[in-house]
Write a protein that holds these residues in place. Structure first.
Motif, short mmCIF file in Angstrom:
data_model
loop_
_atom_site.label_atom_id
_atom_site.label_comp_id
_atom_site.label_asym_id
_atom_site.label_seq_id
_atom_site.Cartn_x
_atom_site.Cartn_y
_atom_site.Cartn_z
N MET A 1 34.14 59.51 79.23
CA MET A 1 33.62 60.81 78.87
C MET A 1 33.63 60.94 77.35
N THR A 2 32.61 61.56 76.80
CA THR A 2 32.51 61.76 75.36
C THR A 2 33.31 63.00 74.95
N ALA A 3 33.52 63.13 73.66
CA ALA A 3 34.26 64.29 73.15
C ALA A 3 33.50 65.58 73.45
N TRP A 4 32.20 65.56 73.24
CA TRP A 4 31.39 66.75 73.50
C TRP A 4 31.40 67.10 74.99
N GLY A 5 31.28 66.11 75.83
CA GLY A 5 31.33 66.34 77.28
C GLY A 5 32.68 66.89 77.71
N ALA A 6 33.76 66.41 77.09
CA ALA A 6 35.10 66.91 77.43
C ALA A 6 35.25 68.36 77.00
N LEU A 7 34.70 68.73 75.84
CA LEU A 7 34.76 70.11 75.36
C LEU A 7 33.98 71.04 76.28
N ILE A 8 32.79 70.62 76.68
CA ILE A 8 31.97 71.42 77.60
C ILE A 8 32.68 71.56 78.95
N ASP A 9 33.22 70.46 79.44
CA ASP A 9 33.95 70.46 80.71
C ASP A 9 35.18 71.37 80.64
N PHE A 10 35.87 71.34 79.50
CA PHE A 10 37.07 72.16 79.30
C PHE A 10 36.77 73.64 79.49
N PHE A 11 35.66 74.11 78.89
CA PHE A 11 35.34 75.53 78.99
C PHE A 11 34.57 75.88 80.26
N LYS A 12 33.85 74.93 80.85
CA LYS A 12 33.18 75.21 82.12
C LYS A 12 34.18 75.35 83.26
N GLN A 13 35.25 74.56 83.21
CA GLN A 13 36.24 74.57 84.27
C GLN A 13 37.51 75.29 83.83
N TYR A 14 37.36 76.33 83.01
CA TYR A 14 38.51 76.98 82.39
C TYR A 14 39.46 77.63 83.38
N LYS A 15 39.00 77.96 84.58
CA LYS A 15 39.89 78.60 85.54
C LYS A 15 40.00 77.80 86.84
N ARG A 16 39.60 76.54 86.81
CA ARG A 16 39.62 75.70 88.00
C ARG A 16 40.89 74.85 88.02
N PHE A 17 41.81 75.19 88.91
CA PHE A 17 43.08 74.49 89.00
C PHE A 17 43.07 73.45 90.12
N ILE A 18 41.93 73.27 90.77
CA ILE A 18 41.82 72.26 91.82
C ILE A 18 40.97 71.10 91.32
N GLY A 19 41.06 70.00 91.99
CA GLY A 19 40.30 68.82 91.57
C GLY A 19 41.07 68.02 90.54
N THR A 20 40.36 67.14 89.87
CA THR A 20 40.99 66.24 88.91
C THR A 20 40.25 66.26 87.58
N SER A 24 40.46 60.39 79.95
CA SER A 24 39.71 60.54 78.70
C SER A 24 39.40 62.00 78.40
N ALA A 25 39.05 62.77 79.42
CA ALA A 25 38.78 64.20 79.21
C ALA A 25 40.05 64.91 78.73
N PHE A 26 41.17 64.58 79.35
CA PHE A 26 42.45 65.18 78.95
C PHE A 26 42.78 64.80 77.51
N ASN A 27 42.64 63.52 77.19
CA ASN A 27 42.98 63.07 75.83
C ASN A 27 42.09 63.71 74.78
N TRP A 28 40.80 63.77 75.03
CA TRP A 28 39.90 64.38 74.07
C TRP A 28 40.32 65.81 73.78
N MET A 29 40.61 66.57 74.82
CA MET A 29 40.92 67.99 74.62
C MET A 29 42.30 68.20 74.04
N THR A 30 43.29 67.50 74.53
CA THR A 30 44.64 67.69 74.04
C THR A 30 44.76 67.35 72.56
N TRP A 31 44.26 66.19 72.21
CA TRP A 31 44.38 65.79 70.82
C TRP A 31 43.39 66.54 69.94
#
Length: 158
Positions: A1-20, A24-31
């Motif tokens: 996953m790219t950095a931009w895709g991780a950022l979009i995914d982060f805010f699209k799934q901002y309240k989704r506590f299910i799934g995985t 790479s998405a976690f690392n992009w956003m955390t760091w």
């Protein structure tokens, strides 16, 4: 996953506590958020330092007001950013834990330990720096575990 895709995914799934969420998405956003915090803090300290340097008049060079103002500004910006991203961050951590085969509730252990350490620092006679250092090590260790932990396939969270 790219950095931009991780950022979009982060805010699209901002309240989704299910799934995985992938590693790479976690690392992009955390760091990414850690770097943002550091850049803002460094810029504010730099600007305040320049203001303090060029704003001093007379022979007195002991005025600490710009430093205290800088500390307050950094704290306010950090709190505002934290409030904005707290729910999306909790959801991201839960999805990353699911990706590793663990329940999202595991993050509560770190939160509870950190709260106990903060309260302990406020009300005990123990040196606050030691407790804050322990808190930092625990949080960093948890982030590193999630950053480098292996994805488990065919879990009940998939």
């Amino acid at each position: 996953m790219t950095a931009w895709g991780a950022l979009i995914d982060f805010f699209k799934q901002y309240k989704r506590f299910i799934g995985t969420s992938s590693r790479s998405a976690f690392n992009w956003m955390t760091w990414f958020w850690n770097i943002i915090y550091w850049i803002i803090a460094i810029l504010i300290v730099f600007v305040a330092g320049l203001g303090a340097f060029f704003g001093k008049h007379g022979t007195s060079m002991t005025d600490a007001t710009p430093l205290f103002g800088t500390i307050i500004l950094v704290a306010v910006i950090s709190v505002v950013l934290s409030i904005i991203i707290i729910i999306p961050n909790l959801a991201l951590y839960a999805r990353r834990l699911h990706d590793m085969g663990y329940s999202g509730w595991w993050q509560l252990i770190v939160i509870i330990v950190n709260v106990i350490l903060i309260v302990g620092a406020m009300y005990s006679g123990i040196n606050e720096d030691i407790l804050y250092g322990i808190q930092t090590v625990i949080s960093l260790g948890f982030n590193l575990w999630l950053s480098f932990g292996q994805t488990k396939f065919n879990t009940k969270y998939s």
